[in-house]
Design an enzyme around this catalytic site. Sequence first.
Site, PDB file in Angstrom:
ATOM      1  N   ASP A 176       0.951  -8.424   1.962  1.00  8.85           N
ATOM      2  CA  ASP A 176      -0.406  -8.467   1.423  1.00  8.85           C
ATOM      3  C   ASP A 176      -0.692  -9.710   0.605  1.00  8.85           C
ATOM      4  O   ASP A 176      -1.841  -9.972   0.255  1.00  8.85           O
ATOM      5  CB  ASP A 176      -0.654  -7.228   0.558  1.00  8.85           C
ATOM      6  CG  ASP A 176      -0.727  -5.985   1.409  1.00  8.85           C
ATOM      7  OD1 ASP A 176      -1.289  -6.082   2.504  1.00  8.85           O
ATOM      8  OD2 ASP A 176      -0.215  -4.943   0.995  1.00  8.85           O
ATOM      9  N   HIS A 213       8.419  -4.655  -3.254  1.00  9.62           N
ATOM     10  CA  HIS A 213       8.398  -3.656  -2.177  1.00  9.62           C
ATOM     11  C   HIS A 213       9.527  -2.667  -2.402  1.00  9.62           C
ATOM     12  O   HIS A 213      10.595  -3.051  -2.872  1.00  9.62           O
ATOM     13  CB  HIS A 213       8.587  -4.344  -0.810  1.00  9.62           C
ATOM     14  CG  HIS A 213       8.132  -3.504   0.320  1.00  9.62           C
ATOM     15  ND1 HIS A 213       8.938  -2.561   0.897  1.00  9.62           N
ATOM     16  CD2 HIS A 213       6.939  -3.447   0.958  1.00  9.62           C
ATOM     17  CE1 HIS A 213       8.261  -1.955   1.853  1.00  9.62           C
ATOM     18  NE2 HIS A 213       7.042  -2.467   1.917  1.00  9.62           N
TER      19      HIS A 213
HETATM   20  N1  CMC Z   1       4.578  -7.176 -10.463  1.00  4.68           N
HETATM   21  C1  CMC Z   1       5.321  -7.056 -11.594  1.00  4.68           C
HETATM   22  N2  CMC Z   1       6.390  -6.260 -11.710  1.00  4.68           N
HETATM   23  C2  CMC Z   1       6.738  -5.539 -10.642  1.00  4.68           C
HETATM   24  C3  CMC Z   1       6.023  -5.613  -9.426  1.00  4.68           C
HETATM   25  C4  CMC Z   1       4.909  -6.478  -9.359  1.00  4.68           C
HETATM   26  N3  CMC Z   1       4.183  -6.584  -8.252  1.00  4.68           N
HETATM   27  N4  CMC Z   1       6.582  -4.790  -8.513  1.00  4.68           N
HETATM   28  C5  CMC Z   1       7.633  -4.215  -9.143  1.00  4.68           C
HETATM   29  N5  CMC Z   1       7.725  -4.668 -10.420  1.00  4.68           N
HETATM   30  C6  CMC Z   1       8.760  -4.327 -11.410  1.00  4.68           C
HETATM   31  C7  CMC Z   1       8.557  -2.932 -11.979  1.00  4.68           C
HETATM   32  O1  CMC Z   1       7.760  -2.971 -13.158  1.00  4.68           O
HETATM   33  C8  CMC Z   1       9.988  -2.517 -12.275  1.00  4.68           C
HETATM   34  O2  CMC Z   1      10.414  -3.187 -13.439  1.00  4.68           O
HETATM   35  P1  CMC Z   1      11.428  -2.453 -14.478  1.00  4.68           P
HETATM   36  O3  CMC Z   1      12.696  -2.261 -13.706  1.00  4.68           O
HETATM   37  O4  CMC Z   1      11.541  -3.400 -15.610  1.00  4.68           O
HETATM   38  O5  CMC Z   1      10.771  -1.154 -14.868  1.00  4.68           O
HETATM   39  C9  CMC Z   1      10.771  -3.119 -11.116  1.00  4.68           C
HETATM   40  O6  CMC Z   1      10.007  -4.271 -10.702  1.00  4.68           O
HETATM   41  C10 CMC Z   1      10.972  -2.179  -9.935  1.00  4.68           C
HETATM   42  O7  CMC Z   1       9.693  -1.764  -9.496  1.00  4.68           O
HETATM   43  P2  CMC Z   1       9.296  -0.290  -9.097  1.00  4.68           P
HETATM   44  O8  CMC Z   1       7.888  -0.025  -9.514  1.00  4.68           O
HETATM   45  O9  CMC Z   1      10.350   0.675  -9.573  1.00  4.68           O
HETATM   46  O10 CMC Z   1       9.380  -0.406  -7.509  1.00  4.68           O
HETATM   47  P3  CMC Z   1       8.789   0.612  -6.460  1.00  4.68           P
HETATM   48  O11 CMC Z   1       9.679   0.527  -5.306  1.00  4.68           O
HETATM   49  O12 CMC Z   1       8.554   1.952  -7.048  1.00  4.68           O
HETATM   50  O13 CMC Z   1       7.349  -0.015  -6.134  1.00  4.68           O
HETATM   51  C11 CMC Z   1       5.645  -1.315  -5.152  1.00  4.68           C
HETATM   52  C12 CMC Z   1       7.100  -0.826  -5.043  1.00  4.68           C
HETATM   53  C13 CMC Z   1       5.246  -2.001  -3.854  1.00  4.68           C
HETATM   54  C14 CMC Z   1       4.702  -0.116  -5.373  1.00  4.68           C
HETATM   55  C15 CMC Z   1       5.538  -2.291  -6.344  1.00  4.68           C
HETATM   56  O14 CMC Z   1       6.388  -3.403  -6.130  1.00  4.68           O
HETATM   57  C16 CMC Z   1       4.118  -2.763  -6.565  1.00  4.68           C
HETATM   58  O15 CMC Z   1       3.316  -2.043  -7.215  1.00  4.68           O
HETATM   59  N6  CMC Z   1       3.746  -3.984  -6.058  1.00  4.68           N
HETATM   60  C17 CMC Z   1       2.391  -4.461  -6.153  1.00  4.68           C
HETATM   61  C18 CMC Z   1       1.513  -3.755  -5.148  1.00  4.68           C
HETATM   62  C19 CMC Z   1       1.767  -4.253  -3.734  1.00  4.68           C
HETATM   63  O16 CMC Z   1       1.797  -5.451  -3.486  1.00  4.68           O
HETATM   64  N7  CMC Z   1       1.861  -3.311  -2.793  1.00  4.68           N
HETATM   65  C20 CMC Z   1       1.987  -3.633  -1.378  1.00  4.68           C
HETATM   66  C21 CMC Z   1       3.272  -3.188  -0.764  1.00  4.68           C
HETATM   67  S1  CMC Z   1       3.509  -3.909   0.863  1.00  4.68           S
HETATM   68  C22 CMC Z   1       2.273  -3.253   1.855  1.00  4.68           C
HETATM   69  C23 CMC Z   1       2.373  -1.797   2.035  1.00  4.68           C
HETATM   70  O17 CMC Z   1       3.454  -1.291   2.385  1.00  4.68           O
HETATM   71  O18 CMC Z   1       1.356  -1.129   1.884  1.00  4.68           O
END
Ligand code: CMC
Length: 436
Positions: free
Chosen positions: A371, A313
């Site tokens: 989720d 998140h």
């Molecule tokens: N699985 C694997 N790696 C992950 C995941 C995941 N679910 N989430 C983040 N990472 C890794 C990402 O690859 C990055 O790694 P590195 O530093 O090596 O490049 C690191 O963790 C930081 O992630 P980020 O993408 O920079 O984080 P963000 O804040 O931009 O993204 C997020 C947040 C929710 C989009 C992301 O965690 C994600 O895609 N999660 C899966 C989808 C999900 O469950 N979404 C629901 C969110 S809660 C309900 C809502 O608010 O709608």
Amino acid sequence: MIASDVKATLSFSDGSPSMELPLYKGTIGPDVIDIRKLYAQTGKFTYDPGFLSTASCNSTITYIDGDKGELRYRGYPIDQLATQCDFLETCYLLLKGELPNPQQKKDFDRLVSTHTMVNEQMQFFLRGFRRDAHPMAVMTGLVGALSAFYHDSTDITNPVHRDISAIRLIAKMPTLVAMAYKYGIGQPYIYPQNKLSYSANFMRMMFGTPCEDYEPNDVLVRAMDRIFILHADHEQNASTSTVRLCGSSGTNPFAAIAAGVACLWGPAHGGANEAALNMLEEIQRNGGVEKIGEFIKNVKDKNSNVKLMGFGHRVYKNYDPRAKLMRETCHEVLQATGLHDDPLFKLAMALEKIALEDDYFVSRKLYPNVDFYSGIVQRAIGIPVSLFTAVFALARTVGWIAQLNEMIGDPEYKIGRPRQLFVGAPHRDVLPITQR
Ligand code: CMC
């Protein structure tokens, strides 16, 4: 917003004059640096794609402490609201700022229940969709279309119109989601039954038929209600910011909420519940718990593009408090439906355990979000996977409206208009087509 005695000084290494920037304190949470005069005084913009460090507004509605894993609506912790209040009380709180007393609750419940029916024309509008259309495509259309059906509440600058459209949206969303579902499966629409609670009425419209009485199961109704409470608001997330930005042009409220529905659909946001369940089903099909190791290896491989859906998140760097409540609800619902040996729930718990011990997830502070378990609960209730995000949209509608109305009522509100860092061709002359 309280001005702080502390000021931030911005200085430049090229000798340009430095600038003093005011700091504001909220009641809780990080201070903000006011950069509104930055461009006028320095000719420079700030650069923050993805809003990693930018507060887009001030708000009194929802507070998240991502490090501690805390979520509060109007100051009340989410676990207290989820265990002591129902969804309509939560709606009242989000919209009006206070929890209702018994009379206020009775009046509010009654008011919402008198707006549950939708214009009969709506079903003909729905007929224009293919039966296999994704429910979120249908919902984006239906919610946008409300502005064409309710002409008397579309002036966003009129507080009376804002109140009526808030009630209409909260009341009609369950009817619209159930209609989208019934249309997809070719069953007759079930009209709302106003003596039922908000959540029981939704379940009856979803699962009832004209041939038989529908008896809502109390445990499942309570679980449905809890899903609604947990998803009701989440401060300035992508869809809420979309609603604010869309509404900032003065567009009508139904159109602004339709923009929120469209944004929510994406798998990185509300679509994650559907994606998480699809992921669990796929692991199960490929061998279940035995294959978790292989799956996690894939997630950790940067080239695979596989994510552990329902994990991670932008704000929570700790266990999402909604995920904890959802996991409890999952236990209750699976017991009540005789699915306590549900293989997907077992798989989800095993996956969570392994991920929480793995350095990849630990070092990045990736924890289950709401989720991760909500799909299993919804599936046990009988909601099809493709409808999960529409249920999220139903619940989030109140948050979107509360945030939209807060913005419109703010004397400092302006149309949202971000700036950019232009990196394209600065100037080119068009050549005649024969010379290109
Ligand atoms: N699985 C694997 N790696 C992950 C995941 C995941 N679910 N989430 C983040 N990472 C890794 C990402 O690859 C990055 O790694 P590195 O530093 O090596 O490049 C690191 O963790 C930081 O992630 P980020 O993408 O920079 O984080 P963000 O804040 O931009 O993204 C997020 C947040 C929710 C989009 C992301 O965690 C994600 O895609 N999660 C899966 C989808 C999900 O469950 N979404 C629901 C969110 S809660 C309900 C809502 O608010 O709608």
